[in-house]
Motif scaffolding. Structure first.
Motif, PDB file in Angstrom:
ATOM      1  N   TYR A   1      28.592  42.844  33.101  1.00 35.36           N
ATOM      2  CA  TYR A   1      30.069  43.207  32.896  1.00 35.36           C
ATOM      3  C   TYR A   1      30.578  43.761  34.334  1.00 35.36           C
ATOM      4  O   TYR A   1      31.743  43.544  34.657  1.00 35.36           O
ATOM      5  CB  TYR A   1      30.231  43.961  31.792  1.00 35.36           C
ATOM      6  CG  TYR A   1      30.309  43.356  30.521  1.00 35.36           C
ATOM      7  CD1 TYR A   1      31.517  42.818  30.105  1.00 35.36           C
ATOM      8  CD2 TYR A   1      29.178  43.041  29.765  1.00 35.36           C
ATOM      9  CE1 TYR A   1      31.417  42.005  29.030  1.00 35.36           C
ATOM     10  CE2 TYR A   1      29.010  42.353  28.443  1.00 35.36           C
ATOM     11  CZ  TYR A   1      30.463  41.806  28.123  1.00 35.36           C
ATOM     12  OH  TYR A   1      30.287  41.093  26.920  1.00 35.36           O
ATOM     13  N   PRO A   2      29.638  44.351  34.976  1.00 33.73           N
ATOM     14  CA  PRO A   2      30.423  44.664  36.396  1.00 33.73           C
ATOM     15  C   PRO A   2      30.684  43.621  37.292  1.00 33.73           C
ATOM     16  O   PRO A   2      31.445  43.634  38.042  1.00 33.73           O
ATOM     17  CB  PRO A   2      29.317  45.500  37.006  1.00 33.73           C
ATOM     18  CG  PRO A   2      28.571  46.533  35.922  1.00 33.73           C
ATOM     19  CD  PRO A   2      28.683  45.215  34.874  1.00 33.73           C
ATOM     20  N   VAL A   3      30.000  42.561  37.294  1.00 30.02           N
ATOM     21  CA  VAL A   3      30.094  41.411  38.121  1.00 30.02           C
ATOM     22  C   VAL A   3      31.593  40.731  37.462  1.00 30.02           C
ATOM     23  O   VAL A   3      32.297  40.022  38.265  1.00 30.02           O
ATOM     24  CB  VAL A   3      29.127  40.329  37.824  1.00 30.02           C
ATOM     25  CG1 VAL A   3      29.439  38.884  38.401  1.00 30.02           C
ATOM     26  CG2 VAL A   3      28.078  40.859  38.438  1.00 30.02           C
ATOM     27  N   LEU A   4      31.619  40.691  36.094  1.00 30.73           N
ATOM     28  CA  LEU A   4      32.931  40.208  35.734  1.00 30.73           C
ATOM     29  C   LEU A   4      34.258  40.995  36.335  1.00 30.73           C
ATOM     30  O   LEU A   4      35.207  40.337  36.472  1.00 30.73           O
ATOM     31  CB  LEU A   4      32.758  39.961  34.164  1.00 30.73           C
ATOM     32  CG  LEU A   4      31.800  39.034  33.571  1.00 30.73           C
ATOM     33  CD1 LEU A   4      31.690  39.367  32.038  1.00 30.73           C
ATOM     34  CD2 LEU A   4      32.577  37.644  33.659  1.00 30.73           C
ATOM     35  N   ARG A   5      33.941  42.418  36.085  1.00 31.52           N
ATOM     36  CA  ARG A   5      35.030  42.968  36.607  1.00 31.52           C
ATOM     37  C   ARG A   5      35.291  42.860  38.089  1.00 31.52           C
ATOM     38  O   ARG A   5      36.648  42.834  38.652  1.00 31.52           O
ATOM     39  CB  ARG A   5      34.764  44.406  36.298  1.00 31.52           C
ATOM     40  CG  ARG A   5      35.053  45.118  34.736  1.00 31.52           C
ATOM     41  CD  ARG A   5      34.938  46.544  34.657  1.00 31.52           C
ATOM     42  NE  ARG A   5      33.779  47.070  34.842  1.00 31.52           N
ATOM     43  CZ  ARG A   5      32.924  46.957  34.173  1.00 31.52           C
ATOM     44  NH1 ARG A   5      32.820  46.612  32.746  1.00 31.52           N
ATOM     45  NH2 ARG A   5      31.576  47.666  34.311  1.00 31.52           N
ATOM     46  N   ARG A   6      34.379  42.688  38.788  1.00 33.49           N
ATOM     47  CA  ARG A   6      34.388  42.513  40.176  1.00 33.49           C
ATOM     48  C   ARG A   6      35.195  41.231  40.518  1.00 33.49           C
ATOM     49  O   ARG A   6      35.874  41.032  41.498  1.00 33.49           O
ATOM     50  CB  ARG A   6      33.040  42.588  40.938  1.00 33.49           C
ATOM     51  CG  ARG A   6      33.111  42.398  42.629  1.00 33.49           C
ATOM     52  CD  ARG A   6      31.995  42.625  43.067  1.00 33.49           C
ATOM     53  NE  ARG A   6      30.788  42.188  42.563  1.00 33.49           N
ATOM     54  CZ  ARG A   6      30.202  40.742  42.472  1.00 33.49           C
ATOM     55  NH1 ARG A   6      30.956  40.057  43.126  1.00 33.49           N
ATOM     56  NH2 ARG A   6      29.116  40.660  41.871  1.00 33.49           N
ATOM     57  N   LEU A   7      34.664  40.241  39.691  1.00 36.08           N
ATOM     58  CA  LEU A   7      35.374  38.598  40.094  1.00 36.08           C
ATOM     59  C   LEU A   7      36.605  38.805  39.506  1.00 36.08           C
ATOM     60  O   LEU A   7      37.687  37.997  40.060  1.00 36.08           O
ATOM     61  CB  LEU A   7      34.446  37.816  39.313  1.00 36.08           C
ATOM     62  CG  LEU A   7      33.217  37.315  39.815  1.00 36.08           C
ATOM     63  CD1 LEU A   7      32.459  36.369  38.883  1.00 36.08           C
ATOM     64  CD2 LEU A   7      33.223  36.638  41.194  1.00 36.08           C
ATOM     65  N   GLN A   8      37.140  39.696  38.522  1.00 32.94           N
ATOM     66  CA  GLN A   8      38.407  39.879  38.121  1.00 32.94           C
ATOM     67  C   GLN A   8      39.266  40.596  39.339  1.00 32.94           C
ATOM     68  O   GLN A   8      40.454  40.137  39.845  1.00 32.94           O
ATOM     69  CB  GLN A   8      38.553  40.792  37.049  1.00 32.94           C
ATOM     70  CG  GLN A   8      40.049  40.964  36.480  1.00 32.94           C
ATOM     71  CD  GLN A   8      40.133  42.038  35.296  1.00 32.94           C
ATOM     72  OE1 GLN A   8      39.012  42.163  34.874  1.00 32.94           O
ATOM     73  NE2 GLN A   8      41.249  42.160  34.951  1.00 32.94           N
ATOM     74  N   LYS A   9      38.764  41.635  39.922  1.00 32.53           N
ATOM     75  CA  LYS A   9      39.323  42.346  40.946  1.00 32.53           C
ATOM     76  C   LYS A   9      39.541  41.691  42.193  1.00 32.53           C
ATOM     77  O   LYS A   9      40.590  41.533  42.984  1.00 32.53           O
ATOM     78  CB  LYS A   9      38.527  43.659  41.295  1.00 32.53           C
ATOM     79  CG  LYS A   9      39.024  44.388  42.501  1.00 32.53           C
ATOM     80  CD  LYS A   9      37.888  45.608  42.562  1.00 32.53           C
ATOM     81  CE  LYS A   9      38.685  46.330  44.065  1.00 32.53           C
ATOM     82  NZ  LYS A   9      37.564  47.169  44.589  1.00 32.53           N
ATOM     83  N   ASP A  10      38.841  40.705  42.515  1.00 33.10           N
ATOM     84  CA  ASP A  10      38.550  39.653  43.749  1.00 33.10           C
ATOM     85  C   ASP A  10      39.581  38.486  43.423  1.00 33.10           C
ATOM     86  O   ASP A  10      39.699  37.711  44.053  1.00 33.10           O
ATOM     87  CB  ASP A  10      37.289  39.283  43.972  1.00 33.10           C
ATOM     88  CG  ASP A  10      36.428  40.324  44.670  1.00 33.10           C
ATOM     89  OD1 ASP A  10      36.829  41.407  45.082  1.00 33.10           O
ATOM     90  OD2 ASP A  10      35.312  40.139  44.763  1.00 33.10           O
TER      91      ASP A  10
END
Length: 107
Positions: free
Chosen positions: A46-55
């Motif tokens: 889930y942190p990976v998904l949030r980071r990819l969203q932020k990026d």
């Protein structure tokens, strides 16, 4: 898996999984698909998904399923471009590793 799973590899796998679904897909399904390739916990994913969203590689929207909101992730154009770069890098990396493992000399 005994090999270290770096952030770039995890990003690549997540983007590839999300890309398969034109309308996007939801977190639990992404987790299940990623787990077919590597061991990963939801608390890691889930942190990976949030980071990819932020990026700006993923966009997020909610869809109501059986009276509950389900968060969907969809790959963006920027995400498509990033995935393409990851694939090129992976092919080059894989070719070098395969060459070494098959007994070739290190260039």
């Amino acid at each position: 898996m005994i090999f270290n799973t770096g952030a770039a590899l995890l990003d690549t796998i997540v983007l590839a999984v999300v890309q398969r679904e034109e309308e996007g897909t939801y977190g639990y399904k992404i987790t299940q698909e990623v787990r077919r390739a590597i061991e990963v916990s939801e608390s890691t994913l889930y942190p990976v998904l949030r980071r990819l969203q932020k990026d700006e590689c993923l966009e997020v929207y909610d869809r109501q399923i059986d009276g509950r909101n389900r968060r969907y992730y969809k790959i963006t154009e920027k995400g498509q471009a990033q995935l393409y770069l990851y694939k090129v890098e992976w092919k080059n990396y894989k070719k070098k590793i395969d060459h070494i493992l098959e007994g070739g000399a290190i260039a």
